[in-house]
Write an enzyme that holds these catalytic residues in place. Structure first.
Site, PDB file in Angstrom:
ATOM      1  N   THR A 131       0.874  -1.184   0.000  1.00 19.15           N
ATOM      2  CA  THR A 131       0.000   0.000   0.000  1.00 19.15           C
ATOM      3  C   THR A 131       0.910   1.233   0.000  1.00 19.15           C
ATOM      4  O   THR A 131       0.966   1.963   0.990  1.00 19.15           O
ATOM      5  CB  THR A 131      -0.948   0.014   1.214  1.00 19.15           C
ATOM      6  N   PHE A 177       2.295  -5.704  12.925  1.00 18.86           N
ATOM      7  CA  PHE A 177       3.172  -4.767  13.630  1.00 18.86           C
ATOM      8  C   PHE A 177       4.633  -5.204  13.617  1.00 18.86           C
ATOM      9  O   PHE A 177       5.452  -4.671  14.349  1.00 18.86           O
ATOM     10  CB  PHE A 177       2.692  -4.604  15.085  1.00 18.86           C
ATOM     11  N   LEU A 178       4.968  -6.234  12.807  1.00 20.80           N
ATOM     12  CA  LEU A 178       6.339  -6.755  12.852  1.00 20.80           C
ATOM     13  C   LEU A 178       7.350  -5.706  12.392  1.00 20.80           C
ATOM     14  O   LEU A 178       7.033  -4.818  11.611  1.00 20.80           O
ATOM     15  CB  LEU A 178       6.463  -8.033  12.019  1.00 20.80           C
ATOM     16  N   LYS A 202      -3.559   0.663  13.629  1.00 14.54           N
ATOM     17  CA  LYS A 202      -2.258   0.514  12.969  1.00 14.54           C
ATOM     18  C   LYS A 202      -1.631   1.875  12.683  1.00 14.54           C
ATOM     19  O   LYS A 202      -0.454   2.118  12.960  1.00 14.54           O
ATOM     20  CB  LYS A 202      -2.432  -0.295  11.679  1.00 14.54           C
ATOM     21  N   PHE A 237      12.350   3.934  21.467  1.00 14.64           N
ATOM     22  CA  PHE A 237      12.135   4.951  20.417  1.00 14.64           C
ATOM     23  C   PHE A 237      12.499   6.352  20.897  1.00 14.64           C
ATOM     24  O   PHE A 237      11.923   7.341  20.474  1.00 14.64           O
ATOM     25  CB  PHE A 237      10.680   4.913  19.892  1.00 14.64           C
ATOM     26  N   ALA A 270      18.026   9.773  19.911  1.00 17.09           N
ATOM     27  CA  ALA A 270      18.167  10.887  18.956  1.00 17.09           C
ATOM     28  C   ALA A 270      19.037  10.424  17.794  1.00 17.09           C
ATOM     29  O   ALA A 270      19.969   9.642  17.975  1.00 17.09           O
ATOM     30  CB  ALA A 270      18.796  12.076  19.660  1.00 17.09           C
ATOM     31  N   GLY A 271      18.705  10.845  16.582  1.00 15.48           N
ATOM     32  CA  GLY A 271      19.459  10.395  15.409  1.00 15.48           C
ATOM     33  C   GLY A 271      18.963  11.081  14.157  1.00 15.48           C
ATOM     34  O   GLY A 271      18.446  12.196  14.210  1.00 15.48           O
ATOM     35  N   CYS A 294       7.820   1.982   6.286  1.00 15.66           N
ATOM     36  CA  CYS A 294       6.452   2.217   6.779  1.00 15.66           C
ATOM     37  C   CYS A 294       6.192   3.598   7.378  1.00 15.66           C
ATOM     38  O   CYS A 294       5.205   4.242   7.027  1.00 15.66           O
ATOM     39  CB  CYS A 294       6.086   1.148   7.811  1.00 15.66           C
TER      40      CYS A 294
HETATM   41  N1  NAD Z   1       7.494  -4.371   5.704  1.00 17.52           N
HETATM   42  C1  NAD Z   1       7.112  -4.137   6.960  1.00 17.52           C
HETATM   43  O1  NAD Z   1       7.912  -4.072   7.876  1.00 17.52           O
HETATM   44  C2  NAD Z   1       5.646  -3.988   7.287  1.00 17.52           C
HETATM   45  C3  NAD Z   1       5.237  -4.085   8.623  1.00 17.52           C
HETATM   46  C4  NAD Z   1       3.891  -3.980   8.927  1.00 17.52           C
HETATM   47  C5  NAD Z   1       2.970  -3.752   7.914  1.00 17.52           C
HETATM   48  N2  NAD Z   1       3.382  -3.637   6.626  1.00 17.52           N
HETATM   49  C6  NAD Z   1       2.362  -3.425   5.586  1.00 17.52           C
HETATM   50  O2  NAD Z   1       2.121  -4.677   4.942  1.00 17.52           O
HETATM   51  C7  NAD Z   1       1.810  -4.467   3.553  1.00 17.52           C
HETATM   52  C8  NAD Z   1       2.777  -5.252   2.686  1.00 17.52           C
HETATM   53  O3  NAD Z   1       4.081  -4.755   2.887  1.00 17.52           O
HETATM   54  P1  NAD Z   1       5.376  -5.531   2.389  1.00 17.52           P
HETATM   55  O4  NAD Z   1       6.554  -4.793   2.962  1.00 17.52           O
HETATM   56  O5  NAD Z   1       5.229  -6.989   2.665  1.00 17.52           O
HETATM   57  O6  NAD Z   1       5.271  -5.258   0.795  1.00 17.52           O
HETATM   58  P2  NAD Z   1       6.125  -5.920  -0.372  1.00 17.52           P
HETATM   59  O7  NAD Z   1       6.217  -4.890  -1.435  1.00 17.52           O
HETATM   60  O8  NAD Z   1       7.391  -6.516   0.194  1.00 17.52           O
HETATM   61  O9  NAD Z   1       5.231  -7.134  -0.888  1.00 17.52           O
HETATM   62  C9  NAD Z   1       4.022  -7.015  -1.562  1.00 17.52           C
HETATM   63  C10 NAD Z   1       3.926  -8.211  -2.509  1.00 17.52           C
HETATM   64  O10 NAD Z   1       2.598  -8.299  -3.010  1.00 17.52           O
HETATM   65  C11 NAD Z   1       2.655  -8.769  -4.346  1.00 17.52           C
HETATM   66  N3  NAD Z   1       1.361  -8.494  -4.989  1.00 17.52           N
HETATM   67  C12 NAD Z   1       0.790  -7.298  -5.257  1.00 17.52           C
HETATM   68  N4  NAD Z   1      -0.424  -7.476  -5.800  1.00 17.52           N
HETATM   69  C13 NAD Z   1      -0.648  -8.820  -5.862  1.00 17.52           C
HETATM   70  C14 NAD Z   1      -1.729  -9.633  -6.319  1.00 17.52           C
HETATM   71  N5  NAD Z   1      -2.851  -9.092  -6.800  1.00 17.52           N
HETATM   72  N6  NAD Z   1      -1.594 -10.976  -6.249  1.00 17.52           N
HETATM   73  C15 NAD Z   1      -0.479 -11.529  -5.752  1.00 17.52           C
HETATM   74  N7  NAD Z   1       0.572 -10.811  -5.303  1.00 17.52           N
HETATM   75  C16 NAD Z   1       0.488  -9.474  -5.356  1.00 17.52           C
HETATM   76  C17 NAD Z   1       3.867  -8.049  -4.929  1.00 17.52           C
HETATM   77  O11 NAD Z   1       4.358  -8.690  -6.098  1.00 17.52           O
HETATM   78  C18 NAD Z   1       4.845  -8.125  -3.744  1.00 17.52           C
HETATM   79  O12 NAD Z   1       5.655  -9.277  -3.800  1.00 17.52           O
HETATM   80  C19 NAD Z   1       1.871  -2.945   3.349  1.00 17.52           C
HETATM   81  O13 NAD Z   1       0.575  -2.422   3.497  1.00 17.52           O
HETATM   82  C20 NAD Z   1       2.756  -2.470   4.478  1.00 17.52           C
HETATM   83  O14 NAD Z   1       2.487  -1.132   4.842  1.00 17.52           O
HETATM   84  C21 NAD Z   1       4.698  -3.770   6.283  1.00 17.52           C
END
Ligand code: NAD
Length: 271
Positions: A86, A152-153, A207, A252, A255-256, A263
């Site tokens: 997203t 929340f990871l 979130k 959290f 300072a940095g 995210c």
């Molecule tokens: N990365 C983090 O630390 C983290 C932590 C908490 C929440 N989030 C949230 O989780 C969500 C995913 O983040 P992420 O870092 O895993 O993203 P990412 O970009 O690593 O992975 C998203 C994956 O979805 C696939 N994809 C997209 N549309 C698709 C579809 N229609 N069918 C199949 N696959 C599809 C993409 O090819 C990609 O591999 C986001 O909303 C993010 O804000 C991320």
């Protein structure tokens, strides 16, 4: 239970592997053919400590698999997770929901029998309503409930965070969906992890509220660091002095260079 995970990125792969390790049968789906090929050959596309072992163990046990074509896995699933990106929408800072909407369209025609659709992606308030409307429009006879279950990871500590979270947030008022979500997270009851059940919109907001609060702590201590430089005070001691107060907490408060990562910038902007 059987899980289909749409999107095998950071969150989808870690969550899928951890759910498989909880004993569920998980199919991770992605539209990126290169990513699926690498995963099928045993290669992990991201660096996350312990993930290679976790994936290998659960693939070998027959509980975790990867595919480009989710048709069968979605039809057989008790729960279909949406874990697609997203990112920030160009121009206005809003979250780009096109991947979430596309995933909902794909799921709609494939689910079979009562299915819980779980949004794990970080999405603005009301997105669950939109996902529900899309599925209802594409497949008016579908039996389903749409649940918000934000993740929340932290990257770098993702497995530990998924398996030993401070809490799990589940947004749904549907009792059948609540029962499925309780079953999916049942192993966490061993370490008494609180599962916070809320309305769907509240869960979606939790979130963003959590990320905004954490980003605010970082910004706050950086403001204090500027002040410390001006008045000859030590920001690390200020952080310790306030962080020992349990109402504030010491985390959290380093300072940095300010906050960054995949995210905080996009989520604070979207909020
Ligand atoms: N990365 C983090 O630390 C983290 C932590 C908490 C929440 N989030 C949230 O989780 C969500 C995913 O983040 P992420 O870092 O895993 O993203 P990412 O970009 O690593 O992975 C998203 C994956 O979805 C696939 N994809 C997209 N549309 C698709 C579809 N229609 N069918 C199949 N696959 C599809 C993409 O090819 C990609 O591999 C986001 O909303 C993010 O804000 C991320």
């Amino acid at each position: 239970m059987r899980i289909a995970m749409i999107g095998t990125g950071y969150v989808g792969l870690v969550s899928g592997a951890c759910f498989a390790d909880f004993g569920h049968v998980v199919t991770c789906i992605d539209k990126d053919a290169g990513k699926i090929a690498r995963l099928e050959s045993g290669e992990i596309p991201i660096f996350e400590p312990g993930l290679d072992d976790l994936v290998a163990r659960n693939v070998a046990a027959g509980r975790l698999s990867f595919t480009l074509d989710g048709t069968r896995a979605i039809a057989e699933a008790d729960a279909v997770f949406i874990a697609v990106g997203t990112p920030t929408r160009r121009g206005d800072g809003h979250a780009d929901l096109s991947y979430v909407h596309a995933a909902a369209e794909e799921i709609a025609g494939l689910i079979d029998g009562f299915t819980v659709i779980v949004t794990k992606s970080t999405v603005p308030v009301g997105t669950g309503d939109e996902v529900e409307a899309i599925i209802r429009r594409v497949n008016p006879n579908a039996q389903f409930a749409v649940v918000s279950n934000p993740e929340f990871l932290r990257e770098g500590a993702a497995i530990e965070d998924f398996k030993r979270p401070d809490r799990v947030v589940v947004g749904t008022e549907d009792e059948r969906a609540q029962a499925v979500m309780r079953e999916l997270y049942r192993p966490l009851s061993l370490n008494e992890t609180p599962i916070v059940f809320t309305g769907r919109r509240t869960s979606e907001l939790i979130k963003y509220a959590a990320n905004a609060f954490l980003a605010m702590k970082i910004t706050f201590i950086n403001e204090m660091a500027d002040l410390c430089e001006k008045v000859g005070a030590d920001v690390q001691q200020v952080a310790k002095g306030i962080g020992l107060d349990k109402r504030i907490g010491g985390k959290f408060l380093n300072a940095g260079p300010g906050y960054g990562g995949s995210c905080f910038p996009k989520d604070t902007l979207a909020l």
